[in-house]
Design an enzyme around this catalytic site. Structure first.
Site, PDB file in Angstrom:
ATOM      1  N   CYS A   1      86.298  22.759  73.909  1.00  0.00           N
ATOM      2  CA  CYS A   1      87.576  22.944  73.276  1.00  0.00           C
ATOM      3  C   CYS A   1      88.006  22.429  72.231  1.00  0.00           C
ATOM      4  CB  CYS A   1      88.630  22.329  74.438  1.00  0.00           C
ATOM      5  SG  CYS A   1      90.457  22.800  74.650  1.00  0.00           S
TER       6      CYS A   1
ATOM      7  N   HIS B   1      86.548  25.212  79.238  1.00  0.00           N
ATOM      8  CA  HIS B   1      86.275  23.816  79.859  1.00  0.00           C
ATOM      9  C   HIS B   1      85.576  24.112  80.977  1.00  0.00           C
ATOM     10  CE1 HIS B   1      89.332  20.984  77.951  1.00  0.00           C
ATOM     11  NE2 HIS B   1      90.104  22.228  77.603  1.00  0.00           N
TER      12      HIS B   1
ATOM     13  N   GLU C   1      83.599  22.040  82.349  1.00  0.00           N
ATOM     14  CA  GLU C   1      83.225  20.894  83.255  1.00  0.00           C
ATOM     15  C   GLU C   1      84.151  21.157  84.476  1.00  0.00           C
ATOM     16  OE1 GLU C   1      86.668  19.693  80.339  1.00  0.00           O
ATOM     17  OE2 GLU C   1      84.830  20.869  80.390  1.00  0.00           O
TER      18      GLU C   1
END
Length: 530
Positions: free
Chosen positions: A383, A507, A509
């Site tokens: 990001c 993102h 994750e």
């Protein structure tokens, strides 16, 4: 109809209600049940999207774009289900909905009160999540601690819901601290007794008590809790501190917690559930790791590690695949300059630069990115980290010394990162690009190697984008555009050739799982391990 399990906490906050709820969800899923999870948060913010990371930790984002509590990340990682906007509700959202309905005349002139209007709103939300997910079991965690003023409407709502759906379809689990007094070498059950008394005062009798302690509490203390709190001895469950979070389901299973839950809810499942064996093998893999990879995590909010919880867990997931432990060197971006970078990163095998907002610490991030690129140290920007990679490239390679994001310098001559056109003039708060979006991957890139596909879907949480006015210049200077939106208008990922220097606007994750690690995190650790 779904069965409901409500998880509350007592004595102190931060006991691990979320991990308990998530672990139980994993056990029930291993028994072949469809499980969903939900968090009810008592704070008055409409959602955590504008809350300080120093106070709240990370904001977790769902596929459908909801900004939620970080506990939903635990839920998704354990039960391996994608949750939705119905999986997190705050007091702020409850009152917002109720007041809007009152203004629109939906209550037909009634006097709007906590009971029934606020409690009905909460109950409707709980039921909606169960309906949308079509789950056999809905696990609902009530945030905060018993006795908190702000949580009272939620407790009253779940009390009413239990009455409406029937106690055979509803289970209450209370997670309590059992403190150990080292001076007298004693475990004390009194705080748990008082907490249960407080819970019963609002009309809720716990069916299972989870005793949170660093070590297993003695049998006589468990019997005492059973007697004074009016639950069966097999309904007092130890929740001790484990070496890994992912051991907790196995610890609870060893005490037959899932058997007790299924028995009390009348859930019939097969005796054989091989998915638990798969989980056990994963835990064995965790403990089999040898050696260490040191990663520098350079961020704005490193004083509270929960601000980057999903990234930390994703690095752990990748380490299970690589077979080595990950040691994170927490680096405050304010501390990095071109002069200090060699000392800061001297022992690190790679640098990861996560998301963030605001101009503070940005120049330290640019220095970190420059050090990684010029020293061919693996760099993974997420990001903001991707935007920093673009800014650094524009400054160092294109020679635009003032290159920046319009977020940090509105008057800069070379805004290589700029506001999305449809958001110009929009005030902060709920204005970001949120949720899952498709990305077309350029063949032959690290991104394609990691995912093994030219089409991926990942979640976003950002407001500014790569400025296409500089796209051709950057590509001609050696920056690879490795991912774009399907129509090619938005740059989603960039790379620098001949090294692991990757930035992604999304993102990754948020979709990593302990038994299915995020592909980019795996490739990053492999590059760091060379």
């Amino acid at each position: 109809m779904s069965k409901f399990i409500f998880v509350t906490g007592g004595v102190v906050s931060g006991l691990g209600k979320g991990i308990t709820a998530a672990s139980l969800g994993r056990l029930l899923k291993c028994r072949g049940l469809k499980v969903t999870s939900q968090k009810l948060d008592p704070y008055m913010n409409v959602d955590p999207g504008t809350m300080s990371p120093f106070q709240h930790g990370e904001v977790f984002v769902t596929d459908d774009g909801a900004e939620t509590d970080l506990d939903l990340g635990h839920y998704e990682r354990f039960i391996d289900e994608n949750l939705t906007k119905y999986s997190n509700m705050t007091s702020g959202r409850v009152y917002w909905n109720v007041l809007n309905k009152e203004r629109q005349g939906e209550y037909l002139g009634q006097t709007v009160q906590i009971i029934p209007h606020v409690t009905n709103e909460i109950k409707d939300f709980v039921m909606k999540n169960a309906e949308v997910s079509n789950a056999d079991v809905s696990i609902v965690e009530v945030g905060g601690t018993i006795g908190d003023i702000e949580s009272q409407p939620f407790l009253e709502a779940i009390r009413q819901l239990a009455l409406e759906v029937g106690r055979r379809n509803c289970l209450f689990i209370h997670v309590c601290l059992v403190p150990y007094i080292s001076g007298s070498d004693e475990y004390k059950s009194k705080p748990t007794q008082h907490s249960v008394k407080e819970l019963m005062a609002v009309g809720i009798h716990p069916d299972i008590i989870v005793a949170r302690c660093d070590k297993e509490i003695p049998t006589d203390i468990r019997k005492k809790i059973s007697l004074f709190c009016n639950v069966g001895e097999d309904c007092v469950i130890n929740n001790t501190t484990c070496r890994s979070l992912y051991e907790v389901p196995l610890m609870l299973h060893a005490q037959n917690m899932d058997d007790v839950v299924c028995r009390d809810l009348g859930l019939e499942t097969g005796a054989d559930y091989p998915m638990l064996a798969d989980w056990s093998r994963m835990v064995e893999t965790i403990h089999a790791r040898q050696g260490e990879i040191q990663i520098a995590l350079v961020g704005k909010y490193v004083k509270l590690h929960d601000s980057y919880l999903s990234i930390v867990e994703s690095l752990n997931h990748a380490s299970f695949v690589v077979g080595k432990n990950v040691k994170i060197n927490w680096v405050d971006s304010d501390s990095v300059t071109d002069e200090t970078a060699p000392e800061v990163f001297k022992d690190c095998a790679g640098i990861i630069l996560p998301g963030g907002f605001g101009h503070r610490g940005v120049e330290g991030m640019v220095c970190s990115c420059r050090y990684a690129r010029t020293h061919k140290l693996p760099y993974f920007g997420i990001c903001l980290g991707m935007q920093i990679a673009v800014i650094e490239f524009a400054r160092s390679i294109l020679g635009y010394s003032d290159a920046n994001s319009r977020e940090f310098d509105e008057l800069c001559e070379h805004p290589v990162i700029d506001l999305m056109k449809n958001q110009e003039g929009v005030i902060k708060g709920g204005t970001m690009r949120l949720g899952s979006y498709p990305c077309e991957v350029t063949p032959g890139t690290i991104l394609e190697k990691a995912y093994g596909s030219t089409h991926i879907d990942e979640r976003h949480r950002h407001r500014y984008e790569f400025n296409n006015d500089y796209r051709t210049q950057m590509q001609e200077a050696g920056l690879t555009i490795s991912g774009t939106s399907p129509d090619g208008t938005l740059v989603e990922a960039v790379e620098v050739a001949d090294q692991f220097h990757v930035g992604v606007q999304f993102h990754p994750e948020f979709k990593s799982r302990p038994n299915n690690a995020g592909p980019l995190f795996v490739e990053f650790l492999k590059a760091c391990d060379k």
